[in-house]
Design an enzyme around this catalytic site. Structure first.
Site, short mmCIF file in Angstrom:
data_model
loop_
_atom_site.label_atom_id
_atom_site.label_comp_id
_atom_site.label_asym_id
_atom_site.label_seq_id
_atom_site.Cartn_x
_atom_site.Cartn_y
_atom_site.Cartn_z
CE LYS A 53 -50.96 40.00 -5.86
NZ LYS A 53 -50.34 41.32 -5.72
CD GLN A 97 -51.61 44.11 -3.62
OE1 GLN A 97 -50.94 43.08 -3.60
NE2 GLN A 97 -52.18 44.56 -4.71
CG ASP A 120 -44.63 42.49 -5.95
OD1 ASP A 120 -45.44 41.95 -6.73
OD2 ASP A 120 -44.94 42.94 -4.83
N1 GUN Z 1 -50.76 46.47 -6.76
C1 GUN Z 1 -51.25 46.24 -7.99
N2 GUN Z 1 -50.56 45.25 -8.60
C2 GUN Z 1 -49.60 44.86 -7.74
C3 GUN Z 1 -48.57 43.88 -7.78
O1 GUN Z 1 -48.37 43.15 -8.77
N3 GUN Z 1 -47.80 43.78 -6.66
C4 GUN Z 1 -47.98 44.56 -5.57
N4 GUN Z 1 -47.16 44.40 -4.53
N5 GUN Z 1 -48.91 45.49 -5.51
C5 GUN Z 1 -49.72 45.62 -6.57
#
Ligand code: GUN
Length: 286
Positions: A53, A97, A120
Site C-alpha cells: 500500500k 491494517q 477502507d
Molecule cells: N486486512 C486484510 N485486508 C485488509 C484491508 O483491505 N484493509 C485493512 N485495513 N486491513 C486488511
C-alpha cells in the site's frame, strides 16, 4: 477452449494511473493527498500488505505516513492515535491494517475513524452509504472485483451472479455492488445446500471463502466469468486462490488468477479512495 486470463496487473496499473492524474490535479490546487497507514504488531502477511500500500502511494503521488505500533499496544493508545489523525487536516485517509491483536476491539477502532477519512470503507456510516447506493467511498476489494469484470469487457446487468462467502468486508459488499449493477445475485455460504447446482447457474461466479479447492471445474457453467478473491497457501507454501485454476480454465470463459488478480485491485481501489477522501475534505465534487 482456454478461458481468458483476467489481468489484474494491467487493470490495476490503469486505475493507479488514473489516480495519479487526479493526485497531480489536486497538487496543482495546493492539496497534497495523504494517507496514514497504521500497523499494530508483527503479523508477517500484514507487513507485506502494508508495504504494498505504501509503495502504491509513492507511485500514485500520495504521501503515506507510517505508524508502526508494538504487538502489546493498548486499545486506548490506538484510539488516541486515531483521534489525533482525525484532527490532523493534512491527513486525508486513515488505514488501520487488520487483523489487530486480541486486546484491541476492531469494531471500536473502526468506529473511531472519522467516516470522511475511512478509505477502507469499513465504518458503518460508509457501509450504509454503499447499501443505499450513494456516492462516497467504495469498499476496496469488492470494488476491485467489479472493475476486473467490467474493464475486461463483461456486463453485469441482467446476469446471474453467485458469490460464495458472506463476510462483512468482502462477500456481502461484493453481492451488494453486483446487485447495484443490476445483477441477479445469490449469496452462498457454509450452510448452503447444493452449492454445485447453484454455482453451475452462474454467469459470474465470485469465490470469497479463503479455502483451497472451493471452486472445482464441475461447479462452473461453460463460458462463465470466474473471479477468485481467496488468498491461501497450498501444501508447498505457494500462494493460491479458492479456485482450481487449471481445471476451471478449461471450462470458464474468463478467470482471474491468484496472485495477479483481485489482490492488486484492492490496493488500486484504496488509491482511488484516498483521492476521494482528499476531494471530500476539500469540498471538491466530481
Ligand atoms: N486486512 C486484510 N485486508 C485488509 C484491508 O483491505 N484493509 C485493512 N485495513 N486491513 C486488511
Amino acid at each position: 477452449m482456454k478461458a481468458q486470463r483476467i489481468d489484474g496487473k494491467q487493470i490495476s496499473d490503469q486505475i493507479k494511473e488514473e489516480a495519479a492524474q487526479e493526485a497531480s490535479a489536486l497538487r496543482e490546487k495546493g492539496i497534497v493527498p495523504c494517507l496514514a497507514v497504521v500497523l499494530v504488531g508483527n503479523d508477517p502477511a500484514s507487513a507485506v500488505y502494508v508495504n504494498n500500500k505504501k509503495k502504491a502511494c509513492e507511485k500514485v503521488g500520495i504521501v503515506s505516513r507510517s505508524y508502526e505500533l508494538p504487538e502489546d499496544t493498548e486499545e486506548n493508545a490506538l484510539l488516541q492515535l486515531i483521534e489525533e489523525l482525525n484532527m490532523d487536516k493534512s491527513v486525508h485517509g486513515i488505514l488501520v491494517q487488520l487483523p489487530l491483536p486480541p486486546q484491541i476491539n476492531e469494531k471500536k477502532v473502526i468506529l473511531a475513524i472519522d467516516a470522511q477519512k475511512d478509505v477502507d470503507c469499513f465504518h458503518p456510516f460508509n457501509v450504509g452509504l454503499v447499501q443505499t447506493g450513494e456516492k462516497g467511498f467504495l469498499p476496496c476489494t469488492p470494488a476491485g472485483v467489479l472493475e476486473l469484470i467490467e474493464r475486461s469487457g463483461y456486463t453485469i446487468s441482467g446476469k446471474r451472479c453467485v458469490v460464495i462467502g458472506r463476510s462483512h468486508n468482502v462477500g456481502k459488499p461484493i453481492a451488494m455492488l453486483l446487485l447495484q449493477k443490476n445483477g441477479t445475485v445469490t449469496i452462498c455460504h457454509s450452510k448452503t445446500q447444493d452449492l454445485t447446482g447453484i454455482c453451475k447457474e452462474a454467469d459470474i461466479l465470485v469465490s470469497a471463502v479463503g479455502k483451497l479447492h472451493t471452486v472445482t471445474a464441475d461447479m462452473v457453467k461453460p463460458g462463465a466469468v470466474v473471479i477468485d478473491v481467496g488468498i491461501n497457501r497450498n501444501e508447498d507454501g505457494k500462494l493460491c486462490g479458492d479456485v482450481d485454476f487449471d481445471a476451471v480454465s478449461e471450462v470458464a470463459g474468463a478467470i482471474s488468477p491468484v496472485p495477479g488478480g483481485v489482490g492488486l485491485m484492492t490496493v488500486a481501489m484504496l488509491m482511488k479512495n484516498c483521492i476521494t477522501a482528499a476531494k471530500l475534505q476539500n469540498h471538491i465534487v466530481s
